[in-house]
Design a protein around this motif. Structure first.
Motif, PDB file in Angstrom:
ATOM      1  N   PHE A   1       0.811  -1.222   0.000  1.00  0.00           N
ATOM      2  CA  PHE A   1       0.000   0.000   0.000  1.00  0.00           C
ATOM      3  C   PHE A   1       0.845   1.274   0.000  1.00  0.00           C
ATOM      4  CE2 PHE A   1      -1.982  -3.388   2.574  1.00  0.00           C
ATOM      5  CZ  PHE A   1      -3.097  -3.651   1.796  1.00  0.00           C
ATOM      6  N   SER A   2       2.156   1.123  -0.172  1.00  0.00           N
ATOM      7  CA  SER A   2       3.087   2.234   0.098  1.00  0.00           C
ATOM      8  C   SER A   2       2.786   3.496  -0.692  1.00  0.00           C
ATOM      9  CB  SER A   2       4.525   1.778  -0.175  1.00  0.00           C
ATOM     10  OG  SER A   2       4.642   1.290  -1.506  1.00  0.00           O
ATOM     11  N   ASN A   3       2.424   3.379  -1.999  1.00  0.00           N
ATOM     12  CA  ASN A   3       2.183   4.563  -2.824  1.00  0.00           C
ATOM     13  C   ASN A   3       0.731   4.721  -3.242  1.00  0.00           C
ATOM     14  OD1 ASN A   3       4.852   5.442  -2.762  1.00  0.00           O
ATOM     15  ND2 ASN A   3       5.426   4.223  -4.561  1.00  0.00           N
ATOM     16  N   LEU A   4      -0.151   3.989  -2.584  1.00  0.00           N
ATOM     17  CA  LEU A   4      -1.573   4.059  -2.955  1.00  0.00           C
ATOM     18  C   LEU A   4      -2.255   5.227  -2.237  1.00  0.00           C
ATOM     19  CD1 LEU A   4      -2.515   0.254  -2.951  1.00  0.00           C
ATOM     20  CD2 LEU A   4      -1.569   1.638  -4.800  1.00  0.00           C
ATOM     21  N   THR A   5      -1.732   6.406  -2.461  1.00  0.00           N
ATOM     22  CA  THR A   5      -2.218   7.582  -1.729  1.00  0.00           C
ATOM     23  C   THR A   5      -3.598   8.040  -2.193  1.00  0.00           C
ATOM     24  OG1 THR A   5      -1.041   8.999  -3.291  1.00  0.00           O
ATOM     25  CG2 THR A   5       0.105   8.389  -1.257  1.00  0.00           C
ATOM     26  N   LYS A   6      -3.998   7.623  -3.395  1.00  0.00           N
ATOM     27  CA  LYS A   6      -5.296   8.058  -3.929  1.00  0.00           C
ATOM     28  C   LYS A   6      -6.367   6.972  -3.808  1.00  0.00           C
ATOM     29  CE  LYS A   6      -3.256  11.281  -7.270  1.00  0.00           C
ATOM     30  NZ  LYS A   6      -3.182  11.686  -8.695  1.00  0.00           N
ATOM     31  N   LEU A   7      -6.037   5.899  -3.124  1.00  0.00           N
ATOM     32  CA  LEU A   7      -6.971   4.770  -3.021  1.00  0.00           C
ATOM     33  C   LEU A   7      -8.241   5.186  -2.284  1.00  0.00           C
ATOM     34  CD1 LEU A   7      -6.917   1.793  -3.941  1.00  0.00           C
ATOM     35  CD2 LEU A   7      -6.278   1.195  -1.599  1.00  0.00           C
ATOM     36  N   VAL A   8      -9.369   4.908  -2.930  1.00  0.00           N
ATOM     37  CA  VAL A   8     -10.675   5.233  -2.355  1.00  0.00           C
ATOM     38  C   VAL A   8     -11.439   3.969  -1.970  1.00  0.00           C
ATOM     39  CG1 VAL A   8     -12.918   6.325  -2.821  1.00  0.00           C
ATOM     40  CG2 VAL A   8     -10.815   7.391  -3.667  1.00  0.00           C
ATOM     41  N   GLU A   9     -11.258   2.912  -2.769  1.00  0.00           N
ATOM     42  CA  GLU A   9     -11.983   1.665  -2.512  1.00  0.00           C
ATOM     43  C   GLU A   9     -11.014   0.495  -2.537  1.00  0.00           C
ATOM     44  OE1 GLU A   9     -15.673  -1.045  -4.289  1.00  0.00           O
ATOM     45  OE2 GLU A   9     -15.204   0.910  -5.166  1.00  0.00           O
ATOM     46  N   LEU A  10     -10.978  -0.254  -1.430  1.00  0.00           N
ATOM     47  CA  LEU A  10     -10.142  -1.448  -1.321  1.00  0.00           C
ATOM     48  C   LEU A  10     -11.031  -2.634  -0.982  1.00  0.00           C
ATOM     49  CD1 LEU A  10      -7.400  -2.915  -1.172  1.00  0.00           C
ATOM     50  CD2 LEU A  10      -7.288  -2.247   1.246  1.00  0.00           C
ATOM     51  N   ASN A  11     -11.032  -3.627  -1.862  1.00  0.00           N
ATOM     52  CA  ASN A  11     -11.855  -4.812  -1.644  1.00  0.00           C
ATOM     53  C   ASN A  11     -10.997  -6.053  -1.838  1.00  0.00           C
ATOM     54  OD1 ASN A  11     -13.795  -6.799  -1.453  1.00  0.00           O
ATOM     55  ND2 ASN A  11     -15.269  -5.769  -2.772  1.00  0.00           N
ATOM     56  N   ILE A  12     -10.651  -6.703  -0.731  1.00  0.00           N
ATOM     57  CA  ILE A  12      -9.885  -7.953  -0.772  1.00  0.00           C
ATOM     58  C   ILE A  12     -10.677  -9.085  -0.099  1.00  0.00           C
ATOM     59  CG2 ILE A  12      -7.652  -6.791  -0.894  1.00  0.00           C
ATOM     60  CD1 ILE A  12      -7.318  -7.270   2.082  1.00  0.00           C
ATOM     61  N   ASN A  13     -12.001  -8.939  -0.053  1.00  0.00           N
ATOM     62  CA  ASN A  13     -12.883  -9.932   0.564  1.00  0.00           C
ATOM     63  C   ASN A  13     -12.664 -11.332  -0.004  1.00  0.00           C
ATOM     64  OD1 ASN A  13     -14.170  -8.113   2.207  1.00  0.00           O
ATOM     65  ND2 ASN A  13     -16.044  -7.984   1.005  1.00  0.00           N
ATOM     66  N   PHE A  14     -12.917 -12.326   0.841  1.00  0.00           N
ATOM     67  CA  PHE A  14     -13.046 -13.724   0.431  1.00  0.00           C
ATOM     68  C   PHE A  14     -11.814 -14.250  -0.294  1.00  0.00           C
ATOM     69  CE2 PHE A  14     -17.411 -11.797   0.104  1.00  0.00           C
ATOM     70  CZ  PHE A  14     -17.780 -12.170   1.377  1.00  0.00           C
ATOM     71  N   ASN A  15     -10.666 -14.018   0.311  1.00  0.00           N
ATOM     72  CA  ASN A  15      -9.411 -14.661  -0.046  1.00  0.00           C
ATOM     73  C   ASN A  15      -8.834 -15.234   1.245  1.00  0.00           C
ATOM     74  OD1 ASN A  15      -8.711 -14.085  -3.038  1.00  0.00           O
ATOM     75  ND2 ASN A  15      -9.429 -12.094  -2.298  1.00  0.00           N
ATOM     76  N   SER A  16      -7.549 -15.487   1.262  1.00  0.00           N
ATOM     77  CA  SER A  16      -6.902 -15.998   2.486  1.00  0.00           C
ATOM     78  C   SER A  16      -5.678 -15.158   2.815  1.00  0.00           C
ATOM     79  CB  SER A  16      -6.518 -17.471   2.308  1.00  0.00           C
ATOM     80  OG  SER A  16      -7.654 -18.274   2.101  1.00  0.00           O
ATOM     81  N   PHE A  17      -5.882 -13.857   2.853  1.00  0.00           N
ATOM     82  CA  PHE A  17      -4.788 -12.946   3.168  1.00  0.00           C
ATOM     83  C   PHE A  17      -4.580 -12.845   4.677  1.00  0.00           C
ATOM     84  CE2 PHE A  17      -6.070 -10.818  -0.964  1.00  0.00           C
ATOM     85  CZ  PHE A  17      -4.938 -11.235  -1.654  1.00  0.00           C
TER      86      PHE A  17
END
Length: 631
Positions: free
Chosen positions: A143-159
């Motif tokens: 996430f280091s340079n994701l300064t403009k990120l508005v929506e993050l969806n990592i649902n339903f994995n195994s992180f």
């Protein structure tokens, strides 16, 4: 493109000046082409589709791996490959797409880990890799340079989120979805800096701490003032629900279910007057429902079920909630009578579960006014009296349900709550979600109902589950039970039902579970059709029943019905035996009565006959005396 399945040709690269390509929902099949022909014809050189800004191939049936040529689309701003059957890893070379603002790979079968290089997409505003087979750790580098990120969806994995306790993300997302991502045991402290959050989902995220009252700002209600959707379901969160929840006046969905929350329901929740869904089920809450719940007049779904210990009578504060579609108060300590006003207030109610409480009295006949009701579960209470015949008028159960409708709330906003319910069927408790709209069920088991079996229930042609077990119901099963063609589970065990089993039961072709044990049924079991799929345990505890699958054979005296074999017994000899007995009887009568009739007509013959008999008797007596003298 046509209506049939098709694939993407490699010659698409000849469209040098193509800027927007939208082939979503076009029934595309096969792999994405490994290479694209034609870049030599483009003035930009070797890169294919050099002017392409948006590529939408979502909602198709594309397979195979992500092709290498994707990282050559240097001007690409939006890439949507969601809802296909793509597999393999996400290439680390995706970091070359430095203009990318929207990236969605959701709903595929991608595996491996998320490459660190994703964190270099400095223009990225939406990252959606949900519903794949991705694994591995997510570090601060992702996430280091994701300064403009508005929506993050990592649902339903195994992180597994692996960041320092003091980590402050560089982005100010408004939507954060990390369901089934292991975020750690503590409630993420970095959330307190996300003041723009309108939605966050931390379902099944392995959190085992409490919902914090953060010191700066002082509580969750002040730090997330814009929230309208919050789900922390399926964790091990302890402690109580903070009163500051009432400061989130824009909330539409609260899902705190399946945790270890204690204490009472805070009355401040009623400040969330736009609330559509409140799910506090499967916790350890106690106390009563707040009196000011009548302010939640827009509420459509209320779950307070399972493992809670909420008490009191049926809450009068719910009388104003006229938009309720689901009311689940099961497995609590509610008591008193079920009020009649339910039938006049909850006209949109489709699911009513009051299972396993201490409600008493009878079932109000007014429940039959609930025209949308398709699940009625009153099992495990202290209800008495007869079952109202008016239940046969429930319009939501009269029609057969053949089309499934997903029961979502707030779906149009993109973040939704899916309706769910635990249903008792086939002696199991099953959780229904996606197919819940197809469940048509009446469960009145384990009460104290009496009176005859309500034949009016056979009007409910859409009924799938009927459970009247463990009551004191009398009467017989109606012949027209075959009208319940959708019935898959029928439990009438442990009652006082009697009479013969209708032959029509054999035509219930969907019936997969049947329990008629411990009643007073009699006669021959109609062991044909669907009934041949059940064993003897189904009929246990009915001494008057006979025939297959029981070992007790039926005989005419105890069959309880007219013999269907035209007088034949099991060996086929009944017809012969009856004529044998009849001929013997007639012969005996003729042999005795015939001579007597003749002697009565002819007096001289009569005197001679009786003189002859006297001489024989005298001779026998004389011979007997001689033998005595000799001895």
């Amino acid at each position: 493109m046509g209506h049939g399945p098709s694939s993407i040709p490699s010659s698409i690269g000849n469209l040098c000046h193509l800027r927007y390509l939208d082939l979503s929902s076009k029934h595309l099949v096969g792999n994405l082409p490994e290479a694209i022909k034609g870049p030599e014809n483009c003035s930009s050189g070797r890169n294919p589709l050099p002017d392409l800004i948006e590529l939408h191939l979502n909602n198709n049936q594309l397979t195979g791996n992500l092709p290498n040529w994707l990282d050559g689309l240097k001007n690409l701003v939006k890439l949507d490959l969601s809802n296909n059957n793509l597999e393999g890893p996400i290439p680390s070379s995706m970091a070359k797409l430095q203009n990318l603002e929207f990236l969605s790979f959701s709903g595929n079968k991608l595996n491996g880990s998320l490459p660190n290089s994703i964190g270099q997409l400095s223009e990225l505003q939406t990252l959606d890799v949900s519903a794949n087979c991705l694994i591995g750790s997510l570090t601060e580098k992702h996430f280091s340079n994701l300064t403009k990120l508005v929506e993050l969806n990592i649902n339903f994995n195994s992180f597994r989120l692996n960041v320092s306790p003091n980590w402050v993300p560089p982005f100010q997302v408004s939507s954060l979805n990390m369901a089934q991502c292991h975020v750690g045991s503590a409630f993420p402290a970095w959330l307190q800096s996300k003041k723009n959050l309108v939605n966050f989902d931390l379902t099944n995220a392995s959190i085992s701490s409490y919902i914090p009252d953060w010191p700066h700002p002082s509580n969750i209600g002040e730090s997330m003032i814009n929230l309208y959707f919050i789900s922390v379901s399926g964790n091990r969160i302890t402690g109580s629900i903070p009163d500051s929840i009432g400061l989130l006046k824009g909330l539409e969905v609260i899902d705190f279910s399946r945790n270890n929350l204690t204490g009472s329901i805070p009355s401040s929740i009623s400040n969330c007057t736009g609330l559509l869904v409140l799910d506090l089920g499967s916790n350890s809450l106690s106390g009563v429902i707040p009196e000011n719940f009548d302010r939640l007049w827009q509420l459509q779904s209320l779950h307070l079920n399972r493992n809670n210990k909420i008490s009191g009578g049926f809450p009068l504060s719910l009388q104003n909630l006229t938009k309720l579609g689901t009311l689940d108060l099961s497995y609590n300590n509610f008591s008193g009578k079920i009020p009649k006003w339910i039938g006049a207030t909850f006209m949109q109610l489709s699911i009513l579960s009051l299972r396993c409480n201490a409600f008493s009295g009878g079932i109000p006949a007014q429940l039959s006014n609930l025209s949308s009701l398709h699940v009625l579960d009153l099992a495990g209470n202290r209800l008495t009296g007869s079952i109202p015949p008016a239940l046969g008028d429930l319009k939501g159960m009269v029609q057969e349900q053949n089309i499934n409708h997903d029961l979502f709330h707030n779906y149009n906003e993109g973040y939704y709550y899916q309706e769910r319910l635990d249903v008792s069927t086939k002696s199991l408790i099953l959780r229904y979600t996606t197919t819940l709209s197809l469940v048509v069920s009446i469960d009145l088991s384990n009460n104290k109902f009496s009176g005859d079996f309500p034949k009016e229930l056979t009007n409910l042609h859409g009924l799938v589950i009927l459970n009247l077990s463990r009551n004191c119901i009398t009467g017989s099963i109606p012949e027209n039970i075959s009208r319940l063609r959708q019935l898959s589970s029928l439990d009438l065990s442990n009652n006082r039902l009697s009479g013969v089993l209708p032959q029509t039961m054999s035509s219930l072709t969907f019936l997969g579970y049947l329990n008629l044990s411990n009643n007073n049924f009699s006669g021959m079991i109609p062991f044909t059709g669907q009934m041949t799929t059940f064993d003897g345990a189904v009929f246990h505890g009915n001494p008057g029943l006979c025939g297959a699958p029981l070992v007790i054979k039926c005989v005419p005296d105890n069959s309880g019905r007219q013999n269907n074999n035209d007088g034949k017994d099991e060996d086929g000899n009944g017809f012969f035996d009856e004529w044998l007995y009849l001929s013997v009887g007639l012969g005996f009568a003729v042999g005795i009565l015939g001579p007597l009739f003749v002697l009565m007509l002819k007096r001289s013959w009569s005197e001679a006959y009786f003189n002859f008999v006297d001489e024989i008797v005298y001779s026998l007596g004389l011979e007997r005396r001689r033998r005595r003298r000799k001895s």
